[in-house]
Design an enzyme around this catalytic site. Sequence first.
Site, PDB file in Angstrom:
ATOM      1  N   ARG A 175     -21.689  -9.117  18.328  1.00  0.00           N
ATOM      2  CA  ARG A 175     -20.691  -9.332  17.280  1.00  0.00           C
ATOM      3  C   ARG A 175     -19.471  -8.435  17.404  1.00  0.00           C
ATOM      4  NH1 ARG A 175     -24.648 -10.239  11.996  1.00  0.00           N
ATOM      5  NH2 ARG A 175     -26.183 -11.515  13.098  1.00  0.00           N
ATOM      6  N   TYR A 215     -34.002 -14.029  25.142  1.00  0.00           N
ATOM      7  CA  TYR A 215     -33.235 -15.280  25.176  1.00  0.00           C
ATOM      8  C   TYR A 215     -32.913 -15.690  26.612  1.00  0.00           C
ATOM      9  CZ  TYR A 215     -32.130 -15.294  20.114  1.00  0.00           C
ATOM     10  OH  TYR A 215     -32.175 -15.341  18.746  1.00  0.00           O
ATOM     11  N   GLU A 246     -20.819 -18.869  19.410  1.00  0.00           N
ATOM     12  CA  GLU A 246     -21.694 -18.372  18.343  1.00  0.00           C
ATOM     13  C   GLU A 246     -20.894 -17.762  17.195  1.00  0.00           C
ATOM     14  OE1 GLU A 246     -25.901 -17.344  20.159  1.00  0.00           O
ATOM     15  OE2 GLU A 246     -24.331 -16.197  21.133  1.00  0.00           O
ATOM     16  N   HIS A 278     -26.802 -20.363  26.436  1.00  0.00           N
ATOM     17  CA  HIS A 278     -26.358 -19.120  27.077  1.00  0.00           C
ATOM     18  C   HIS A 278     -26.019 -19.347  28.546  1.00  0.00           C
ATOM     19  CE1 HIS A 278     -29.553 -18.125  23.968  1.00  0.00           C
ATOM     20  NE2 HIS A 278     -28.394 -17.933  23.370  1.00  0.00           N
ATOM     21  N   HIS A 319     -34.500 -23.222  22.862  1.00  0.00           N
ATOM     22  CA  HIS A 319     -34.090 -21.909  22.365  1.00  0.00           C
ATOM     23  C   HIS A 319     -35.268 -21.218  21.707  1.00  0.00           C
ATOM     24  CE1 HIS A 319     -31.763 -18.715  20.658  1.00  0.00           C
ATOM     25  NE2 HIS A 319     -30.592 -19.274  20.974  1.00  0.00           N
TER      26      HIS A 319
END
Length: 205
Positions: free
Chosen positions: A153, A57, A147, A86, A41
């Site tokens: 979010r 990412y 997560e 991911h 990561h």
Amino acid sequence: VGINLNPDPSGGHWTSPPLTDRHWYPIYEKMVEYDIPAMVHVSTSCNPCFHTTGAHYINADTTAVMQFIQGDLFKDFPALRFVVPHGGGAAPYHWGRYRGLAQELKKPLLKDHLLHNVFFDTCVYHQPGVDLLAKVIPVDNILFASEMIGAVRGIDPETGHHYDDTKRYIESTVNLTPEERQKVYEGNARRVYPRLDKALKARGR
């Protein structure tokens, strides 16, 4: 129990050797000695070309998979274990491409060349993505992750639920049986992270 391994300490400029280079071998030797896996990561992106969570990412996940395919790292370290987050980046979506590239590179089949050592988590933010992951990648190589205050979010207006509430997708996919869901939620993690049980036992859990 495990470590995080940043394949790009430069923060988006990719100045370090590939993960299969001997540059990384001292870390791998300790991973084998202590029987711990590494999550591959990256940290944040310092390069304005790459949005940290939207590009950097996912680029890193995909790059790590391709580096493992190109190299022969697991011949030197057959017990090494990596978790690519991911959902493996673009790898499951382009699994045919990677199978074909491995063939061109005269590597073994990916199930032998990669999947004894490389695992993917479920931080994928919509149902079709998790469905694809569970269809393409063998269930023994999928570990649950959620997560919840991660990269995205917000609440998905199409579902009314948080994008990163990945348990909902695992529960809803038709590509996993109840027994396979148990592997994803728990069984695979206990196998990939064998020191986890020892740590929990030491804490009386």
